[in-house]
Design an enzyme around this catalytic site. Structure first.
Site, PDB file in Angstrom:
ATOM      1  N   TYR A 150      11.274 -40.220 -59.410  1.00 20.49           N
ATOM      2  CA  TYR A 150      10.710 -38.865 -59.589  1.00 20.49           C
ATOM      3  C   TYR A 150       9.808 -38.806 -60.810  1.00 20.49           C
ATOM      4  CZ  TYR A 150      10.533 -33.933 -60.940  1.00 20.49           C
ATOM      5  OH  TYR A 150      10.095 -32.690 -61.332  1.00 20.49           O
TER       6      TYR A 150
HETATM    7  N1  LIG Z   1      12.962 -26.475 -61.510  1.00 26.39           N
HETATM    8  C1  LIG Z   1      12.878 -27.364 -62.502  1.00 26.39           C
HETATM    9  O1  LIG Z   1      13.785 -27.501 -63.338  1.00 26.39           O
HETATM   10  C2  LIG Z   1      11.622 -28.198 -62.627  1.00 26.39           C
HETATM   11  C3  LIG Z   1      11.462 -28.905 -63.829  1.00 26.39           C
HETATM   12  C4  LIG Z   1      10.325 -29.690 -63.973  1.00 26.39           C
HETATM   13  C5  LIG Z   1       9.376 -29.742 -62.962  1.00 26.39           C
HETATM   14  N2  LIG Z   1       9.569 -29.050 -61.806  1.00 26.39           N
HETATM   15  C6  LIG Z   1       8.543 -29.151 -60.771  1.00 26.39           C
HETATM   16  O2  LIG Z   1       8.130 -27.845 -60.433  1.00 26.39           O
HETATM   17  C7  LIG Z   1       7.743 -27.813 -59.051  1.00 26.39           C
HETATM   18  C8  LIG Z   1       8.485 -26.671 -58.368  1.00 26.39           C
HETATM   19  O3  LIG Z   1       9.879 -26.882 -58.521  1.00 26.39           O
HETATM   20  P1  LIG Z   1      10.946 -25.769 -58.104  1.00 26.39           P
HETATM   21  O4  LIG Z   1      12.171 -26.043 -58.887  1.00 26.39           O
HETATM   22  O5  LIG Z   1      10.304 -24.437 -58.123  1.00 26.39           O
HETATM   23  O6  LIG Z   1      11.207 -26.223 -56.588  1.00 26.39           O
HETATM   24  P2  LIG Z   1      11.955 -25.478 -55.365  1.00 26.39           P
HETATM   25  O7  LIG Z   1      12.653 -24.264 -55.809  1.00 26.39           O
HETATM   26  O8  LIG Z   1      12.716 -26.557 -54.662  1.00 26.39           O
HETATM   27  O9  LIG Z   1      10.709 -25.087 -54.457  1.00 26.39           O
HETATM   28  C9  LIG Z   1       9.910 -26.144 -53.965  1.00 26.39           C
HETATM   29  C10 LIG Z   1       8.702 -25.600 -53.251  1.00 26.39           C
HETATM   30  O10 LIG Z   1       7.981 -26.736 -52.764  1.00 26.39           O
HETATM   31  C11 LIG Z   1       7.859 -26.642 -51.362  1.00 26.39           C
HETATM   32  N3  LIG Z   1       7.961 -27.951 -50.728  1.00 26.39           N
HETATM   33  C12 LIG Z   1       8.907 -28.914 -50.890  1.00 26.39           C
HETATM   34  N4  LIG Z   1       8.677 -29.936 -50.062  1.00 26.39           N
HETATM   35  C13 LIG Z   1       7.559 -29.620 -49.365  1.00 26.39           C
HETATM   36  C14 LIG Z   1       6.823 -30.253 -48.335  1.00 26.39           C
HETATM   37  N5  LIG Z   1       7.179 -31.448 -47.831  1.00 26.39           N
HETATM   38  N6  LIG Z   1       5.733 -29.629 -47.841  1.00 26.39           N
HETATM   39  C15 LIG Z   1       5.361 -28.420 -48.299  1.00 26.39           C
HETATM   40  N7  LIG Z   1       6.010 -27.749 -49.276  1.00 26.39           N
HETATM   41  C16 LIG Z   1       7.097 -28.352 -49.781  1.00 26.39           C
HETATM   42  C17 LIG Z   1       8.982 -25.725 -50.896  1.00 26.39           C
HETATM   43  O11 LIG Z   1       8.560 -25.032 -49.731  1.00 26.39           O
HETATM   44  P3  LIG Z   1       9.225 -25.190 -48.268  1.00 26.39           P
HETATM   45  O12 LIG Z   1      10.684 -25.433 -48.448  1.00 26.39           O
HETATM   46  O13 LIG Z   1       8.863 -23.890 -47.621  1.00 26.39           O
HETATM   47  O14 LIG Z   1       8.517 -26.336 -47.648  1.00 26.39           O
HETATM   48  C18 LIG Z   1       9.085 -24.748 -52.066  1.00 26.39           C
HETATM   49  O15 LIG Z   1       8.133 -23.711 -51.922  1.00 26.39           O
HETATM   50  C19 LIG Z   1       8.044 -29.196 -58.499  1.00 26.39           C
HETATM   51  O16 LIG Z   1       6.875 -29.957 -58.471  1.00 26.39           O
HETATM   52  C20 LIG Z   1       9.044 -29.762 -59.477  1.00 26.39           C
HETATM   53  O17 LIG Z   1       9.005 -31.178 -59.523  1.00 26.39           O
HETATM   54  C21 LIG Z   1      10.670 -28.278 -61.634  1.00 26.39           C
END
Ligand SMILES: NC(=O)c1ccc[n+]([C@@H]2O[C@H](COP(=O)([O-])OP(=O)(O)OC[C@H]3O[C@@H](n4cnc5c(N)ncnc54)[C@H](OP(=O)(O)O)[C@@H]3O)[C@@H](O)[C@H]2O)c1
Length: 243
Positions: A150
């Site tokens: 990741y």
């Molecule tokens: N939350 C954290 O602590 C954190 C920390 C550092 C970085 N990040 C980064 O921030 C970003 C968002 O994270 P989050 O925590 O908000 O994630 P989340 O709550 O899991 O939401 C993920 C989003 O990405 C979409 N997604 C996932 N797989 C996909 C696919 N194959 N095709 C199209 N859409 C897809 C999902 O939509 P669908 O399910 O509708 O497809 C959803 O809208 C990510 O890039 C993550 O690596 C998060």
């Protein structure tokens, strides 16, 4: 408002950080393309934007499927703001990482933003304006056991940010990245809520972020307020990377 008349595409905006980013961009006057795989969650995001008086439209796309990424770019046509946010974060120790999961991580977290940006950035450059924000992670700045693949995908995204910032020099297009720390979202709550809480507690601010707090920083980078910020990585991690 600062995004009046602009079209914004936020990938992964059916949940979490992406959804809050879409809501804030719409509140700032942008018309927002909400995208993800889940139509029901997409419809709910659009409804919440419209309930706040904003404009949004859902387009389904699977970032793991390159044809779907290309179809999304084609359907959108021209955008002023692109937020490459969609990402997956299944953890595995290096010795336990299976090949299929490794490939999927790179397909969603690197290949999709690469080809989406390649398709949309030339239009921004031709119009002489635009902003791209890539969503990385603070975990590229320190070792997180279990997050080898990741973190490598996000390190790649940070490298792409710097390259794009220079490849598109002189066009009026800005490219930046944000590195969120532990953030409470649907994704992290489903995966490991306790581990996310603990990571947040280790930061100097001593807590996790809300998706809204991260979205505020994303929107800052996308906005004219960051007009001279280019090729930068903004840590939004409660100080985790410095101590
Ligand atoms: N939350 C954290 O602590 C954190 C920390 C550092 C970085 N990040 C980064 O921030 C970003 C968002 O994270 P989050 O925590 O908000 O994630 P989340 O709550 O899991 O939401 C993920 C989003 O990405 C979409 N997604 C996932 N797989 C996909 C696919 N194959 N095709 C199209 N859409 C897809 C999902 O939509 P669908 O399910 O509708 O497809 C959803 O809208 C990510 O890039 C993550 O690596 C998060």
């Amino acid at each position: 408002m600062e995004f009046d008349g602009q079209l914004a595409l936020v990938t992964g905006s059916t949940a979490g950080i992406g959804r809050e980013t879409a809501r804030l961009l719409a509140a700032g006057g942008a018309t927002v393309i909400v995208t993800g795989r889940d139509e029901a969650r997409g419809a709910r995001t659009v409804a919440s934007i419209e309930a706040d008086g904003g404009r949004a439209k859902f387009l389904a796309a699977d970032m793991a499927d390159l044809a779907s990424v290309r179809a999304l770019a084609e359907a959108v046509g021209e955008v002023d703001v692109l937020v490459n946010n969609a990402g997956i974060f299944p953890f595995a120790a290096t010795v336990d990482q299976d090949e299929e999961g490794f490939q999927r991580l790179f397909d969603v977290n690197v290949r999709a933003p690469f080809f989406l940006t390649a398709a949309l950035l030339p239009g921004m450059a031709a119009r002489g304006r635009g902003s791209v924000v890539n969503v990385s992670t603070s975990a590229t700045s320190f070792a997180v056991p279990g997050a080898a693949a990741y973190s490598a995908t996000k390190a790649a995204l940070e490298s792409l940010t710097r390259t794009w910032a220079v490849e598109f020099r002189g066009t009026g297009v800005r490219v930046n990245a944000i590195a969120p720390g532990a953030t409470v979202t649907e994704g992290t709550q489903a995966l490991a809520p306790d581990a996310v809480d603990e990571t947040g507690r280790k930061s100097p601010l001593g807590r996790t972020a809300s998706a809204r707090e991260i979205a505020e920083a994303v929107v800052f980078l996308a906005s004219p307020r960051a007009a001279y910020v280019h090729g930068e990585l903004l840590q939004a991690d409660g100080g985790r990377t410095i101590g």
